[in-house]
Design a protein around this motif. Structure first.
Motif, PDB file in Angstrom:
ATOM      1  N   UNK A   1       0.819  -1.218   0.000  1.00  0.00           N
ATOM      2  CA  UNK A   1       0.000   0.000   0.000  1.00  0.00           C
ATOM      3  C   UNK A   1       0.859   1.277   0.000  1.00  0.00           C
ATOM      4  N   UNK A   2       0.342   2.293  -0.700  1.00  0.00           N
ATOM      5  CA  UNK A   2       1.031   3.601  -0.752  1.00  0.00           C
ATOM      6  C   UNK A   2       0.024   4.679  -0.388  1.00  0.00           C
ATOM      7  N   UNK A   3       0.511   5.920  -0.354  1.00  0.00           N
ATOM      8  CA  UNK A   3      -0.381   7.041  -0.051  1.00  0.00           C
ATOM      9  C   UNK A   3      -0.951   7.583  -1.373  1.00  0.00           C
ATOM     10  N   UNK A   4      -1.788   6.787  -2.032  1.00  0.00           N
ATOM     11  CA  UNK A   4      -2.377   7.261  -3.292  1.00  0.00           C
ATOM     12  C   UNK A   4      -3.823   6.758  -3.407  1.00  0.00           C
ATOM     13  N   UNK A   5      -4.502   7.298  -4.422  1.00  0.00           N
ATOM     14  CA  UNK A   5      -5.939   7.032  -4.546  1.00  0.00           C
ATOM     15  C   UNK A   5      -6.223   5.575  -4.919  1.00  0.00           C
ATOM     16  N   UNK A   6      -5.355   4.962  -5.716  1.00  0.00           N
ATOM     17  CA  UNK A   6      -5.623   3.549  -6.073  1.00  0.00           C
ATOM     18  C   UNK A   6      -5.552   2.689  -4.814  1.00  0.00           C
ATOM     19  N   UNK A   7      -4.565   2.924  -3.961  1.00  0.00           N
ATOM     20  CA  UNK A   7      -4.497   2.175  -2.706  1.00  0.00           C
ATOM     21  C   UNK A   7      -5.777   2.419  -1.907  1.00  0.00           C
ATOM     22  N   UNK A   8      -6.180   3.697  -1.804  1.00  0.00           N
ATOM     23  CA  UNK A   8      -7.382   4.020  -1.021  1.00  0.00           C
ATOM     24  C   UNK A   8      -8.592   3.277  -1.589  1.00  0.00           C
ATOM     25  N   UNK A   9      -8.710   3.228  -2.926  1.00  0.00           N
ATOM     26  CA  UNK A   9      -9.861   2.558  -3.534  1.00  0.00           C
ATOM     27  C   UNK A   9      -9.824   1.049  -3.279  1.00  0.00           C
ATOM     28  N   UNK A  10      -8.619   0.461  -3.222  1.00  0.00           N
ATOM     29  CA  UNK A  10      -8.552  -0.982  -2.947  1.00  0.00           C
ATOM     30  C   UNK A  10      -9.027  -1.290  -1.523  1.00  0.00           C
ATOM     31  N   UNK A  11      -9.015  -0.267  -0.668  1.00  0.00           N
ATOM     32  CA  UNK A  11      -9.381  -0.506   0.739  1.00  0.00           C
ATOM     33  C   UNK A  11     -10.841  -0.161   1.043  1.00  0.00           C
ATOM     34  N   UNK A  12     -11.563   0.355   0.023  1.00  0.00           N
ATOM     35  CA  UNK A  12     -12.958   0.759   0.247  1.00  0.00           C
ATOM     36  C   UNK A  12     -13.857  -0.478   0.287  1.00  0.00           C
ATOM     37  N   UNK A  13     -14.625  -0.586   1.350  1.00  0.00           N
ATOM     38  CA  UNK A  13     -15.600  -1.680   1.464  1.00  0.00           C
ATOM     39  C   UNK A  13     -16.737  -1.452   0.483  1.00  0.00           C
ATOM     40  N   UNK A  14     -17.140  -2.484  -0.216  1.00  0.00           N
ATOM     41  CA  UNK A  14     -18.330  -2.339  -1.068  1.00  0.00           C
ATOM     42  C   UNK A  14     -18.016  -1.819  -2.458  1.00  0.00           C
ATOM     43  N   UNK A  15     -16.740  -1.654  -2.790  1.00  0.00           N
ATOM     44  CA  UNK A  15     -16.387  -1.239  -4.146  1.00  0.00           C
ATOM     45  C   UNK A  15     -15.863  -2.469  -4.884  1.00  0.00           C
ATOM     46  N   UNK A  16     -16.528  -2.830  -5.983  1.00  0.00           N
ATOM     47  CA  UNK A  16     -16.078  -4.025  -6.701  1.00  0.00           C
ATOM     48  C   UNK A  16     -14.819  -3.691  -7.504  1.00  0.00           C
ATOM     49  N   UNK A  17     -14.133  -4.749  -7.930  1.00  0.00           N
ATOM     50  CA  UNK A  17     -12.920  -4.546  -8.742  1.00  0.00           C
ATOM     51  C   UNK A  17     -13.277  -3.823 -10.063  1.00  0.00           C
ATOM     52  N   UNK A  18     -14.431  -4.196 -10.658  1.00  0.00           N
ATOM     53  CA  UNK A  18     -14.846  -3.532 -11.897  1.00  0.00           C
ATOM     54  C   UNK A  18     -15.122  -2.046 -11.664  1.00  0.00           C
ATOM     55  N   UNK A  19     -15.735  -1.739 -10.512  1.00  0.00           N
ATOM     56  CA  UNK A  19     -16.003  -0.320 -10.214  1.00  0.00           C
ATOM     57  C   UNK A  19     -14.708   0.443  -9.977  1.00  0.00           C
ATOM     58  N   UNK A  20     -13.747  -0.237  -9.354  1.00  0.00           N
ATOM     59  CA  UNK A  20     -12.450   0.408  -9.137  1.00  0.00           C
ATOM     60  C   UNK A  20     -11.830   0.769 -10.500  1.00  0.00           C
ATOM     61  N   UNK A  21     -11.850  -0.187 -11.418  1.00  0.00           N
ATOM     62  CA  UNK A  21     -11.263   0.059 -12.736  1.00  0.00           C
ATOM     63  C   UNK A  21     -12.044   1.163 -13.464  1.00  0.00           C
ATOM     64  N   UNK A  22     -13.380   1.056 -13.450  1.00  0.00           N
ATOM     65  CA  UNK A  22     -14.217   2.059 -14.129  1.00  0.00           C
ATOM     66  C   UNK A  22     -13.973   3.451 -13.579  1.00  0.00           C
ATOM     67  N   UNK A  23     -13.803   3.543 -12.266  1.00  0.00           N
ATOM     68  CA  UNK A  23     -13.579   4.839 -11.629  1.00  0.00           C
ATOM     69  C   UNK A  23     -12.223   5.408 -12.041  1.00  0.00           C
ATOM     70  N   UNK A  24     -11.194   4.555 -12.029  1.00  0.00           N
ATOM     71  CA  UNK A  24      -9.852   5.048 -12.392  1.00  0.00           C
ATOM     72  C   UNK A  24      -9.804   5.480 -13.855  1.00  0.00           C
ATOM     73  N   UNK A  25     -10.420   4.688 -14.738  1.00  0.00           N
ATOM     74  CA  UNK A  25     -10.427   5.072 -16.157  1.00  0.00           C
ATOM     75  C   UNK A  25     -11.133   6.421 -16.310  1.00  0.00           C
ATOM     76  N   UNK A  26     -12.286   6.572 -15.658  1.00  0.00           N
ATOM     77  CA  UNK A  26     -13.022   7.833 -15.765  1.00  0.00           C
ATOM     78  C   UNK A  26     -12.182   8.994 -15.232  1.00  0.00           C
TER      79      UNK A  26
END
Ligand code: HEM
Length: 397
Positions: A210-235
């Motif tokens: 883990x690092x101090x960045x948004x992708x790390x933060x998103x991997x730690x969010x409860x209830x966020x699927x892997x597809x939503x993580x990818x969709x959010x980062x692409x957007x």
């Protein structure tokens, strides 16, 4: 004679504003056969429809394609739609509400304000190097790298990989133009596949380290699927730079075409906040956003049935004389400026405060460090209509 709304004509793309004026006055709700959409050109209508819950960026939260009398997605586009529909821009409540709340945590006013010194430092460095070289292409050297670097750093995309982002984004954005060709679609699909694979790999790496960045933060969010993580980062990576690049290019080109206003801005940096808003209004970086009609609706006296698509003409709304005094004039001190360039309603641009910081940093640095910057040759518009931007902007400092 009725001037033609022709988004595939370079002449129209270069100057759509006379056609908009005709539409606003004579056909504020106008049927456009080539895309099967209703064109909406008045500010009052565009603003109201963006806030109207009887319309949506998608209809799939309330109906299937066949219930809306629309064809199914072609199979070859499945990877594209999968990524796009997992980003908040193409969601509607309740998914939109849930995911926007999560993503908003990275964009609170305080967090974004805390980025200001970093953004300024990046802008200063880019402009110093540009000035040291005597100028060049302002878009490639300053307008592009600033927002790409900022959003890549926020998310945690390593520096060595950042050159991949612009081409992926450009290929995906090709699908936002009207009636895209099969070739454009294939490029967008390939970009979505590669971009998703890349982000899945990065997310896996951050889970382990883990690092101090948004992708790390998103991997730690409860209830966020892997597809939503990818969709959010692409957007975020796409929306987070495309329009900012074009606002910078279009804005400087507008200043060069209006030397009196440029002189005024050079004489008084206090004008910068209103100048940025005016440049966003004057040559709007995204000319059109679309919505599906979820319930029968009447717009400016025209009945529009459920299942129709409306095309909201942002560039036209931003030049509506009912709202803007002397709209064809660039007035950097314009006090009343309710431009619609960041949208309105539930999809209002999440990155608007960050975009404003980036634009203030780059325009401010160029005004201060390149006070005699001048144009070398008349720039050309990119062929697309919806995403309005210049190919290059060659200047001398
Ligand atoms: C000058 C620069 C920008 C302009 C003109 C702009 C414009 C817009 C507009 C018009 C929308 C709404 C589209 C619609 O209603 O259909 C939007 C949404 C969005 N923008 Fe921006 N944008 C800019 C910069 C940014 C930046 C820097 C970021 C992020 C870092 C960003 C992230 C987003 C996101 C995440 C959405 C989706 C919001 C939602 O659906 O709830 N934008 N933008």
């Amino acid at each position: 004679m009725r001037p033609a709304f022709d988004p595939w004509s370079p002449l129209f793309v270069a100057h759509p504003y006379d056609v908009y004026a005709y539409l606003r006055e004579n056909e504020p709700v106008s049927w456009f056969e080539p895309t099967g959409q209703w064109l909406i050109s008045r500010h009052a209508d565009v603003d109201a429809l963006l806030r109207d819950r009887r319309l949506g960026r998608t209809y799939l939260h309330v109906a299937t394609h066949s219930e809306m009398c629309r064809p199914d997605d072609p199979a070859h586009l499945a990877p594209f739609w999968h990524v796009i529909r997992n980003g908040i821009l193409d969601m509607e409540p309740p998914d939109h509400t849930r995911l926007r709340r999560l993503v908003s945590q990275a964009f609170t006013p305080r967090r974004v304000e805390a980025l200001r010194p970093t953004v300024q430092r990046i802008a200063d460095r880019l402009v110093d190097e540009f000035v040291a070289d005597g100028g060049g292409d302002l878009i490639a050297r300053v307008a592009e790298p600033l927002p790409v670097t900022v959003i890549a750093e926020m998310l945690g995309v390593p520096e060595a990989d950042r050159h991949l982002l612009r081409p992926w984004s450009a290929d995906i954005c090709g699908m936002y133009e009207l009636n895209p060709s099969r070739e454009v679609a294939d490029r967008a699909v390939r970009a979505c596949e590669e971009f998703s694979d890349y982000l899945r790999g990065l997310a896996a790496a951050r889970r382990g380290d883990p690092r101090d960045d948004l992708i790390t933060a998103l991997t730690q969010v409860d209830g966020l699927t892997e597809d939503e993580l990818v969709g959010t980062c692409v957007l975020l990576l796409n929306a987070g730079h495309e329009a900012t690049v074009n606002t910078t290019g279009n804005g400087w080109w507008a200043l060069f075409r209006n030397p009196g206003e440029l002189t005024r801005l050079r004489a008084s940096a206090d004008l910068l906040p209103t100048a940025i808003e005016e440049l966003m209004r004057y040559d709007t970086p995204a000319q059109m956003f679309e919505r599906w009609v979820l319930e029968d609706i009447t717009i400016s006296g025209v009945d529009i049935p459920r299942g129709s698509e409306v095309a909201l003409l942002f560039g036209s709304a931003n030049h509506d004389p009912a709202v803007f005094t002397d709209p064809a004039r660039l007035n950097l001190g314009r006090a009343e400026n309710p431009h619609i360039s960041f949208g309105a309603g539930i999809h209002y641009c999440l990155g608007a405060p960050l975009a404003r910081i980036e634009l203030t940093a780059s325009f401010g640095a160029l005004l201060a460090k390149a006070p005699a910057m001048k144009l070398v040759e008349t720039p050309k518009w990119k062929p697309g209509y919806i995403i309005r931007g210049l190919e290059t902007l060659l200047v001398e400092v």
